[in-house]
Every structure is written in structure tokens, then in C-alpha cells.
Design a protein around this motif. Structure first.
Motif, PDB file in Angstrom:
ATOM      1  N   ASP A   1       5.150  -1.610 -16.231  1.00 29.37           N
ATOM      2  CA  ASP A   1       5.191  -1.347 -14.789  1.00 29.37           C
ATOM      3  C   ASP A   1       4.012  -0.483 -14.361  1.00 29.37           C
ATOM      4  O   ASP A   1       3.414  -0.715 -13.312  1.00 29.37           O
ATOM      5  CB  ASP A   1       6.503  -0.667 -14.390  1.00 29.37           C
ATOM      6  N   ILE A   2       3.686   0.502 -15.183  1.00 31.07           N
ATOM      7  CA  ILE A   2       2.546   1.362 -14.860  1.00 31.07           C
ATOM      8  C   ILE A   2       1.247   0.568 -14.940  1.00 31.07           C
ATOM      9  O   ILE A   2       0.383   0.680 -14.067  1.00 31.07           O
ATOM     10  CB  ILE A   2       2.520   2.595 -15.789  1.00 31.07           C
TER      11      ILE A   2
ATOM     12  N   GLU B   1      -1.300  -0.131 -11.962  1.00 28.36           N
ATOM     13  CA  GLU B   1      -2.724   0.191 -12.083  1.00 28.36           C
ATOM     14  C   GLU B   1      -3.591  -1.010 -11.719  1.00 28.36           C
ATOM     15  O   GLU B   1      -4.635  -0.850 -11.080  1.00 28.36           O
ATOM     16  CB  GLU B   1      -3.036   0.708 -13.481  1.00 28.36           C
ATOM     17  N   MET B   2      -3.163  -2.217 -12.112  1.00 28.89           N
ATOM     18  CA  MET B   2      -3.904  -3.418 -11.718  1.00 28.89           C
ATOM     19  C   MET B   2      -3.861  -3.584 -10.201  1.00 28.89           C
ATOM     20  O   MET B   2      -4.887  -3.835  -9.560  1.00 28.89           O
ATOM     21  CB  MET B   2      -3.343  -4.671 -12.408  1.00 28.89           C
TER      22      MET B   2
ATOM     23  N   LEU C   1       2.332   4.907  -5.406  1.00 30.71           N
ATOM     24  CA  LEU C   1       3.380   5.838  -5.822  1.00 30.71           C
ATOM     25  C   LEU C   1       3.941   5.472  -7.186  1.00 30.71           C
ATOM     26  O   LEU C   1       4.189   6.338  -8.020  1.00 30.71           O
ATOM     27  CB  LEU C   1       4.500   5.873  -4.789  1.00 30.71           C
ATOM     28  N   LEU C   2       4.155   4.157  -7.430  1.00 31.77           N
ATOM     29  CA  LEU C   2       4.715   3.736  -8.713  1.00 31.77           C
ATOM     30  C   LEU C   2       3.789   4.102  -9.866  1.00 31.77           C
ATOM     31  O   LEU C   2       4.247   4.478 -10.941  1.00 31.77           O
ATOM     32  CB  LEU C   2       5.006   2.229  -8.729  1.00 31.77           C
ATOM     33  N   ALA C   3       2.497   4.021  -9.660  1.00 28.80           N
ATOM     34  CA  ALA C   3       1.542   4.350 -10.724  1.00 28.80           C
ATOM     35  C   ALA C   3       1.690   5.799 -11.184  1.00 28.80           C
ATOM     36  O   ALA C   3       1.335   6.138 -12.306  1.00 28.80           O
ATOM     37  CB  ALA C   3       0.119   4.094 -10.242  1.00 28.80           C
TER      38      ALA C   3
ATOM     39  N   ALA D   1       0.825  -1.211   0.000  1.00 25.53           N
ATOM     40  CA  ALA D   1       0.000   0.000   0.000  1.00 25.53           C
ATOM     41  C   ALA D   1       0.858   1.260   0.000  1.00 25.53           C
ATOM     42  O   ALA D   1       0.404   2.322  -0.444  1.00 25.53           O
ATOM     43  CB  ALA D   1      -0.934  -0.002   1.208  1.00 25.53           C
ATOM     44  N   ASN D   2       2.089   1.142   0.468  1.00 25.89           N
ATOM     45  CA  ASN D   2       3.001   2.280   0.447  1.00 25.89           C
ATOM     46  C   ASN D   2       3.791   2.367  -0.854  1.00 25.89           C
ATOM     47  O   ASN D   2       4.429   3.387  -1.113  1.00 25.89           O
ATOM     48  CB  ASN D   2       3.985   2.201   1.622  1.00 25.89           C
TER      49      ASN D   2
END
Length: 191
Positions: free
Chosen positions: A68-69, A73-74, A57-59, A52-53
Motif C-alpha cells: 500500500d505504501i 508512493e507511485m 496521506l496514505l504514504a 489528491a486528498n
């Protein structure tokens, strides 16, 4: 579930850095393809808090590649079921907290339409759901490393359980993916 050749899912200090040594483009592609088959992620408290942390952020990270995006998103949009006796709330998008009645909750979810469910990490949840006979399939990513000691995946697993071999896949990193079926329907996967 990432495991060492000698059956450990974490080293004695609960570290997982040893399996990131095998993480490459092929492993990332495999994880992405696997997650596309799911729509619900089951997590214990520790794994939930780490993910959750990270994933929200990566999205938003502009330098990440498209896959990766899409993966982020999934992770962010899928239903997330969090098992915890100590958490009072969960904040991650589409997350729901379950504190009790695990068997009934999972059984009800398995009866609903949709894609399959997956457990990422969360060894205690795997153990609990295994003992409740709620796991339908294991996807074991066996890494070419001997840890010698640590947290075993099947510690005190209970009675003998016969599994049906489904398939295997060998990655160029030396990771071997073993897939086993416990029941004749696919609902809950351990990856």
C-alpha cells in the motif's frame, strides 16, 4: 475501469461503493502490478480532487502495509495530468493542469519515451479521449453486480469501434478483467 455487469461505471448518485465490495488482496495485487507498468496518470477534476486528498496521506500512514505504501508512493511520484475547465491550479506533486488542446497534449505525450499512461475513473475524460481516438487499450474490471441504472461507461460512444481481444483474468471475488486493444501500440490504458 470498474464497471457493473450491465455496463455502469457509477450508480445513479455517482457512488462507487459497490465496487469496493469486491476489493480484496487479489484485487489489490492486480492494481499494484498494473500501476507498475505506468508512469503517467490522467484524471478529471473530481477524481483528481479525491485522489489528491487521499494518496499523500496514505504514504505517511505507518500502519499501512508495504505494498500500500509503495502504491501510494507511485501515485504520488508519477506524472499526473489533470483535465479541468474550472480548476486554476493543481497542488499534488508532479501534477499538471490541461484546460484545452487535449488532442495535441495527449498526442505529444504519447510520442515521448517512458512507460504507458492510465486513466483512473474520470468517465468524461474517457469519453473525450475515446472520441478523439486517443485510447489504445481498455482494461475493464467487470464486477458481479447489476446496478440497473447509473452512469454508463460507453454512453453515446459514437461510431462502431472494433477492438482486438487481448486476454481475460478471473479473480476469486467474481470480478472478470477484460483487456481489449484498439491500436497496435500500447500507450494509453483505461483501468
Amino acid at each position: 475501469m470498474n464497471i457493473s455487469l450491465d455496463g455502469f461505471m457509477a450508480d445513479p448518485h455517482a457512488a462507487l461503493d459497490w465496487h469496493f465490495k469486491s476489493w480484496d488482496e487479489e484485487m489489490a495485487r492486480n492494481a499494484y502490478e498494473q500501476l507498475k507498468k505506468m508512469d503517467t496518470i490522467l484524471l478529471g477534476r473530481v477524481t483528481y480532487q479525491a485522489m489528491a486528498n487521499y494518496w499523500p496521506l496514505l504514504a505517511k500512514y505507518e500502519a499501512a502495509n508495504n505494498r500500500d505504501i509503495e502504491y501510494a508512493e507511485m501515485m504520488n511520484s508519477y506524472t499526473k495530468i489533470v483535465f479541468s475547465r474550472t480548476l486554476e491550479t493543481v497542488e499534488w506533486k508532479n501534477a499538471r493542469l490541461i484546460k484545452e488542446n487535449i488532442r495535441e497534449e495527449i498526442y505529444t505525450m504519447k510520442q515521448q519515451p517512458g512507460k504507458d499512461m492510465v486513466i483512473y475513473g474520470s468517465g468524461s475524460i474517457v469519453k473525450t479521449l475515446h472520441q478523439l481516438d486517443l485510447i489504445d487499450e481498455y482494461h475493464l474490471l467487470v464486477h458481479p453486480i447489476l446496478l440497473g441504472k447509473g452512469k454508463p461507461l460507453f454512453e453515446k460512444a459514437g461510431d462502431k469501434v472494433d477492438m482486438t481481444f487481448l486476454n481475460t483474468k478471473t479473480l476469486s471475488s467474481g470480478v472478470v478483467i477484460l483487456n481489449y486493444q484498439l491500436h497496435d501500440h500500447f500507450q494509453l490504458h483505461i483501468c
